[in-house]
Write an enzyme that holds these catalytic residues in place. Structure first.
Site, PDB file in Angstrom:
ATOM      1  CB  CYS A 148      -0.935  -0.017   1.206  1.00 46.45           C
ATOM      2  SG  CYS A 148      -0.107  -0.497   2.710  1.00 46.45           S
ATOM      3  CG  HIS A 203      -0.479   3.992   4.391  1.00 53.81           C
ATOM      4  ND1 HIS A 203      -1.223   3.903   5.543  1.00 53.81           N
ATOM      5  CD2 HIS A 203      -0.237   2.708   3.995  1.00 53.81           C
ATOM      6  CE1 HIS A 203      -1.437   2.624   5.835  1.00 53.81           C
ATOM      7  NE2 HIS A 203      -0.857   1.881   4.900  1.00 53.81           N
TER       8      HIS A 203
END
Ligand code: A2P
Length: 372
Positions: free
Chosen positions: A154, A269
């Site tokens: 990710c 993130h």
């Protein structure tokens, strides 16, 4: 500003649009891990992107078997992976953890479907492609004998999407990355542990919440360890970032080093990326190429909203958000950027769907496990 997905579609897909529609309306799809954070995001994105299918099966562990998930006006029963027969399924999106994929991935692929796997199980396997469509879609069909395509980590996905245009112009030779990774990377359980643990500490500052899916309690904390600690002193997450970026960008000698940190943020993130290049950087050119790259939103101003993306600000977005672009005053071949993206979407489900869209349009009709 360019709308990434539209550019991506129009550059790569329009000529095959009719084929896409015919294939996809017959497509037999399964989601392994359908009750999880990425599985749910996949279903949302199916709707948002009008990803068509003829039939869908939602699969999870025996814990969830028999549950009902409502999608596109239909109540779907959740099936147990252990007893599901994948013969006749064309395409499987798999996001049920690395151990489950290691156990089941190749067995599922041997029954016919192409498996787009969202875990760390196969990413570095030589017979498996590791694909970020905006960077290496030309590799999608190269290793399909395995019938598995790996979806990268990710953090790696937005990182290589932001760096590819820089590499094309200036030739990257070194990356130093610090990541700031959200609780949703720990799945639905991780998110729940973070929110309930935060409330526990707000109610009683002496309370110690459970670590749960993380290596230490996350509320009001920073955890400089994600995934297993290796003999090298790096974590598996840090190793993934280095290995995967080299494989995707086709740069086996790229010098990449990372520190990955779990932060008390719900979703998205972030990462601070230091990059060194073979050629001298020009700020105006650097920001122009980033701005012109489909899928990237560049922040050029100085205040929040114009100057830099934040995790709260970009949750739910399908773009890679890039801000704080700087050239190192002591080295004009080096620069920094701050990159934020929705890890469940850009870093997982969206990339998987874009791989599937590439497959559906591929000339070789690889998605024909079922009878049509
Ligand atoms: P289940 O809900 O039955 O546990 P998340 O990343 O949000 O934690 O979600 C993980 C997903 O992977 C869930 O859908 C979970 O199903 C599924 N999963 C976990 N372990 C297995 C397993 N051994 N077999 C099948 N599905 C699994």
């Amino acid at each position: 500003m360019i709308d990434a997905d539209n550019v991506y579609l129009s550059e790569n897909k329009v000529s095959n649009r009719d084929k896409l529609l015919t294939l996809s309306t017959n497509l037999k799809v399964a989601i392994v891990g359908a009750t999880g954070a990425v599985g749910k995001t996949l279903l949302e994105l199916f709707d948002e992107r009008n990803f068509d299918y003829g039939q869908i099966w939602l699969i999870a562990s025996s814990r969830s078997a028999g549950q009902i998930i409502h999608h596109r006006g239909v109540n779907h029963q959740v099936y147990d992976l252990e007893t599901f027969d994948f013969r006749g399924v064309d395409l499987v999106f798999s996001s049920a953890g690395t151990a489950t994929s290691k156990n089941w991935g190749r067995r599922i692929a041997a029954q016919g479907p192409v498996v787009i796997d969202n875990t760390n199980a196969f990413r570095m396997e030589p017979d498996v492609g590791l694909i970020v469509p905006q960077v290496n879609s030309n590799q999608v069909l190269h290793k399909l004998k395995s019938r598995i395509i790996a979806n990268p980590n990710c953090t790696t996905i937005p990182m290589v999407r932001a760096l590819q245009p820089v590499h094309q112009e200036y030739s990257l030779n070194k990356l130093v990355i610090s990541t700031y990774q959200a609780a949703s990377g720990g799945g639905i359980a991780g998110l729940e542990q973070f929110t309930s643990g935060s409330q526990l500490v707000l109610d009683n500052p002496e309370a110690i919440p459970e670590a749960g899916r993380f290596q230490a309690p996350l509320p009001f904390n920073l955890i400089p360890r994600i995934d297993a600690l290796l003999d090298s002193g790096f974590t598996l997450e840090e190793q993934k970032i280095a290995q995967e970026s080299r494989k995707i960008m086709g740069l086996p000698k790229l010098n990449v080093t990372a520190t990955a940190v779990r932060v008390p943020v719900m979703n998205c993130h972030s990462q601070a990326i230091y990059f060194e290049c073979d050629s001298r950087l020009d700020y105006s050119r650097l920001t122009t190429i980033l701005d012109d790259t489909g899928g990237i939103i560049l922040y050029r101003g100085i205040g929040e909203a114009e100057g830099y993306p934040t995790p709260r600000g970009v949750s739910g977005s399908d773009h890679v958000h890039v801000g704080r672009v700087r050239i190192d005053p002591d080295n004009d071949r080096a620069g920094w950027m701050w990159v934020v993206s929705d890890n469940l979407r850009v870093g997982a489900a969206l990339n998987a769907i874009q791989i599937a869209e590439d497959l559906i349009q591929s000339e070789s009709s690889v998605l024909c496990a079922s009878a049509y």
